[in-house]
Design a protein around this motif. Structure first.
Motif, PDB file in Angstrom:
ATOM      1  N   MET A  63     -26.374  11.101  24.608  1.00 55.16           N
ATOM      2  CA  MET A  63     -25.141  10.721  23.939  1.00 55.16           C
ATOM      3  C   MET A  63     -24.017  11.696  24.248  1.00 55.16           C
ATOM      4  SD  MET A  63     -23.367   8.698  22.173  1.00 55.16           S
ATOM      5  CE  MET A  63     -24.627   7.518  21.737  1.00 55.16           C
ATOM      6  N   SER A  88     -27.166  -1.844  19.630  1.00 56.74           N
ATOM      7  CA  SER A  88     -27.244  -0.461  19.137  1.00 56.74           C
ATOM      8  C   SER A  88     -26.204   0.428  19.808  1.00 56.74           C
ATOM      9  CB  SER A  88     -28.650   0.100  19.362  1.00 56.74           C
ATOM     10  OG  SER A  88     -28.929   0.251  20.745  1.00 56.74           O
ATOM     11  N   LEU A  89     -25.830   0.121  21.064  1.00 57.70           N
ATOM     12  CA  LEU A  89     -24.749   0.862  21.720  1.00 57.70           C
ATOM     13  C   LEU A  89     -23.418   0.606  21.015  1.00 57.70           C
ATOM     14  CD1 LEU A  89     -25.561   0.338  25.506  1.00 57.70           C
ATOM     15  CD2 LEU A  89     -25.868   2.411  24.162  1.00 57.70           C
ATOM     16  N   PHE A 110     -22.618  10.492  27.347  1.00 57.44           N
ATOM     17  CA  PHE A 110     -21.982   9.199  27.129  1.00 57.44           C
ATOM     18  C   PHE A 110     -20.630   9.351  26.461  1.00 57.44           C
ATOM     19  CE2 PHE A 110     -21.901   4.950  24.892  1.00 57.44           C
ATOM     20  CZ  PHE A 110     -21.714   4.215  26.052  1.00 57.44           C
ATOM     21  N   SER A 131     -23.366   2.549  17.877  1.00 60.91           N
ATOM     22  CA  SER A 131     -23.125   3.974  18.132  1.00 60.91           C
ATOM     23  C   SER A 131     -21.643   4.244  18.348  1.00 60.91           C
ATOM     24  CB  SER A 131     -23.934   4.428  19.356  1.00 60.91           C
ATOM     25  OG  SER A 131     -25.320   4.236  19.158  1.00 60.91           O
ATOM     26  N   LEU A 163     -31.418   7.911  22.482  1.00 62.65           N
ATOM     27  CA  LEU A 163     -30.112   8.214  23.067  1.00 62.65           C
ATOM     28  C   LEU A 163     -29.480   9.428  22.396  1.00 62.65           C
ATOM     29  CD1 LEU A 163     -28.014   7.028  25.136  1.00 62.65           C
ATOM     30  CD2 LEU A 163     -26.974   5.864  23.177  1.00 62.65           C
ATOM     31  N   GLN A 213     -31.704   3.763  20.280  1.00 67.74           N
ATOM     32  CA  GLN A 213     -30.554   4.508  19.773  1.00 67.74           C
ATOM     33  C   GLN A 213     -30.952   5.922  19.377  1.00 67.74           C
ATOM     34  OE1 GLN A 213     -28.857   2.895  16.202  1.00 67.74           O
ATOM     35  NE2 GLN A 213     -26.940   4.033  16.407  1.00 67.74           N
TER      36      GLN A 213
END
Length: 782
Positions: free
Chosen positions: A374, A530-531, A377, A534, A368, A365
């Motif tokens: 991110m 963890s996604l 994303f 987020s 990312l 995370q």
């Protein structure tokens, strides 16, 4: 010339008498000449600076906007403009006035030079062409404009009708249907009570500020695409309304008020901060002393991570703590087959494996966020994805909540009813100017029911002949006590011996449970989780910024916050809280209830948490809360998370069948698919309590390949409601066609906002010394 002057004079007299002059349609005689079109437009009473190139001078005066009076628009004579040379230097051009869609206040947009718009369509030749794709200008509600005013009568009501969007008055009932013009063009208007976006939401008006902007000609981006709504009338006082804060982000009312605000903020989040160990530690086979130590550790880590986030994360006053996102996968790991019959040191074995999995997932995370991935994303994360995912986090515990609370209904039912009465029925009552019942609903109700349970225990309601209150193992061997064992464990207030065994001073330290254990199967689970964490935090950042009347953070700032949350979860893994550390979703409700969003207050409250974590007796007191009482409180908190998640849909077009189907399908399959995986573990019902069976599918699921690690990870992930919901919503929202406004696409601020107005994102900027060290890291918004 003389004939033309008489014709103009005749038309002017007819207008004054209320007679519509006969105007011939515009027919160009020598090609596209702006001056020729301007001459015809003046005769029709239609002065369009968009097509003629004129730049008008509009002066706006506010007459007590708070009392709901309309803005008056005075249109002065237009000044000359030459399309080839631009604005004549000798002429005076007043700046445009526009309402900021974020702050709901007037902003000075400076002198704007209209570009050449190319060929003019037939609508513009008839004097009716509004070039909505080029410019949307927010204008006060001028009331109903009759046909006569369109033809020239009532020029004082606003002449530039060709460039402006007509809006109906918005001060009506909340359930009134949106007008066709708003739905078709995605435009709003402003009225005496605020600003309107494409979804008809109201934004509170504030003092005017000067803010230049770049005109990119995108209608959706200018009006915010449903980004900054307030779905209720300001007079209604609902929580959807932008918060009129008692203490803003950088205010400094003094040390004593700040300490009070900090305690108030954390007390309203008490259930989310301290009740997770009351679930996890007994499930792992830990003792009352272990529960007290984990509670103290959680207070320490929450205080440290909140301070770090307030300085180096998004810098929003958001509390970091053990998230319920990590609770469901933790329960899956705890109930795996290899730990079911483990006797000695079961708590330490499970805790060490949880620590290793959380550390690996948190490193992913953090990478990312700080790598800038991110930011990419974020393009695929919208409210239609966030809403069902966050709602599924709360729904994941429906099989645990009341079944556990029902073990002692004489305590749990009064607790649930009392919280509902405080928040829903007594929430509007003020005591000494404060809505005590709404802000302190959880701690006040817990204290009342806890005292009630103490009197029941002291009065002998749970005394059974021959049975020890401490419920040793010998009670299970006695037939007369076996049926009362659960009642004594869940209802009595004196079953915990933590108060007797806990030290007065204890400092939690890293690796206090041993060296973490790293296994591929659990690490992969935590990477996916963890996604989800987020995405949960992304929704919290956006909602908190709206409640605080701030501009939306840039993608770099969001990435910085996610990256730091990953680092904070690494700390949680090192100290051993049993779950990762993320932004608590309930922060949005807390900011709205307390009307306090002050960074210093949150930092002082975090410092107090750190201080309390060193007092071992504090953790022991919290660990002695009866389990049924804790489960009853969590029923309300999980329900609140579901509501907060679904409330994210207010940023979309709620009535869109596309969105309704996506949310409904994702939530249904998010509950149904895990139920399919959970049915493959029937023998666990003989070993585990009924409320833990849904979390035991990892070892007995339908996925069977040659790799046992892969089998465990896939069965575990597909038995998690939030993971399945995220996958379905993510795929559908990014493949099903839909407009940006319909989807409620998050519009984050960009780097140009900082260049044009450096103060607009000052609240997110890092401390000067830190910013100098990371000036190279453009991807994290330094």
């Amino acid at each position: 010339m003389e004939g033309g002057s008489k014709s103009k004079m005749k038309e002017r007299v007819e207008r004054q008498k209320g007679v519509n002059p006969r105007i011939e349609p515009f027919v160009p005689t020598k090609g596209h000449d702006p001056r020729e079109l301007k001459s015809w437009a003046k005769r029709t009473g239609f002065v369009s600076t968009t097509f003629s190139g004129e730049s008008g001078r509009n002066s706006l005066s506010r007459r007590d906007l708070d009392n709901g009076r309309d803005l008056n628009v005075r249109n002065n004579e237009s000044v000359g403009f030459d399309l080839e040379r631009g604005v004549d230097k000798t002429e005076t051009v007043s700046p445009k006035i526009e309402l900021d869609p974020i702050l709901g206040r007037a902003r000075n947009r400076g002198v704007e030079i209209e570009p050449d718009l190319g060929p003019i369509d037939e609508g513009s030749r008839n004097g009716r062409g509004e070039n909505l794709g080029r410019r949307v200008e927010m204008e006060p509600d001028l009331g109903s404009i009759d046909e006569g005013s369109r033809n020239g009568r009532g020029r004082g009501r606003g002449e530039n009708l060709g460039r402006r969007v007509e809006m109906e008055p918005i001060l009506r009932a909340h359930n009134e249907e949106r007008k066709d013009a708003m739905n078709a063009n995605g435009n709003g208007g402003n009225s005496a009570n605020g600003d309107v976006n494409g979804n008809g939401h109201i934004a509170q008006a504030a003092a005017p500020v000067t803010e230049p902007r770049k005109d990119d000609g995108n209608v959706d981006e200018e009006v915010g695409m449903g980004e900054y709504p307030d779905g209720e009338d300001p007079s209604y006082g609902g929580w959807h309304q932008s918060a009129r804060l008692k203490c803003g982000l950088r205010e400094n009312p003094g040390l004593v008020p700040l300490m009070f605000y900090g305690l108030q903020h954390y007390l309203s989040l008490a259930g989310s901060l301290i009740f997770i160990p009351l679930i996890t530690v007994p499930t792992m086979g830990g003792s009352d002393k272990d529960t007290a130590n984990v509670v103290s550790t959680m207070l320490l880590v929450s205080g440290l991570t909140t301070i770090l986030h307030s300085y180096f994360g998004t810098r929003l006053p958001l509390v970091q703590g053990s998230s319920f996102v990590y609770l469901a996968p933790a329960l899956v790991i705890m109930n795996s087959e290899e730990y079911r019959n483990l006797a000695g040191h079961k708590f330490r074995y499970i805790m060490r494996e949880l620590q290793g999995a959380i550390i690996v997932g948190s490193i992913f995370q953090s990478f990312l966020g700080y790598s800038g991935l991110m930011s990419l994303f974020l393009r695929f994360i919208n409210p239609v994805v966030v809403a069902p995912t966050v709602a599924a986090v709360g729904l994941a515990f429906f099989s645990y909540g009341f079944p556990q609370a029902g073990s002692c209904v004489e305590i749990s039912l009064p607790q649930i009813l009392l919280i509902l009465i405080f928040t829903l029925y007594l929430g509007g009552i003020s005591i000494f100017g404060r809505r005590v019942f709404r802000i302190y609903a959880v701690p006040v109700s817990v204290m009342i029911i806890w005292a009630y349970a103490f009197f029941l225990t002291a009065g002998g309601a749970y005394n059974f002949k021959g049975c020890s209150p401490n419920i040793p193992n010998s009670n299970i061997l006695i037939d007369a006590c076996r049926k009362h064992a659960d009642t004594m464990r869940h209802c009595r207030t004196d079953v915990s011996n933590a108060m007797r065994t806990a030290a007065w001073v204890r400092i939690p330290y890293p690796f206090q449970w041993g060296v973490p254990t790293f296994r591929l199967r659990t690490s992969f689970i935590m990477v996916i989780v963890s996604l989800v964490a987020s995405i949960d935090s992304i929704g919290s950042y956006h909602s908190a910024a709206i409640r605080m009347n701030l501009k939306a953070p840039t993608p770099g700032i969001v990435s910085r916050g996610i990256g730091l949350e990953g680092f904070c979860s690494v700390l949680a893994g090192l100290w051993g809280t049993g779950t990762g550390s993320t932004t608590l979703t309930e922060n949005v409700h807390t900011i709205n209830a307390t009307k306090v969003a002050n960074r210093r207050a949150v930092q002082l409250g975090a410092a107090l948490l750190i201080l309390f974590s060193f007092v071992g007796k504090v953790g022991a007191i919290l660990a002695s809360i009866p389990q049924a009482l804790a489960a009853a409180v969590l029923c309300f908190i999980w329900a609140l998370i579901v509501a907060l998640g679904l409330s994210t849909l207010q940023y979309t077009q709620n009535a869109s069948s596309r969105n309704v189907i996506i949310v409904g399908v994702s939530l249904f399959f998010g509950l149904s698919v895990p139920a399919y995986f959970q049915q493959y573990a029937p023998e666990t019902g003989l070993i585990l309590p009924g409320y833990l069976i849904p979390y035991a599918a990892a070892s007995n699921g339908p996925v069977h390949t040659g790799n046992a690690q892969f089998n465990f990870a896939m069965n575990a992930l597909m038995s998690l409601n939030m993971v399945v919901t995220l996958l379905v919503a993510f795929v559908l929202d990014n493949t099903v066609p839909g407009s940006r406004q319909e989807r409620g696409v998050y519009v984050w601020s960009n780097a140009e906002d900082i260049m044009t107005d450096p103060s607009s994102l000052l609240d997110y900027s890092l401390p000067s010394r830190v910013a100098r060290c990371f000036h190279w890291a453009k991807c994290i918004g330094t």
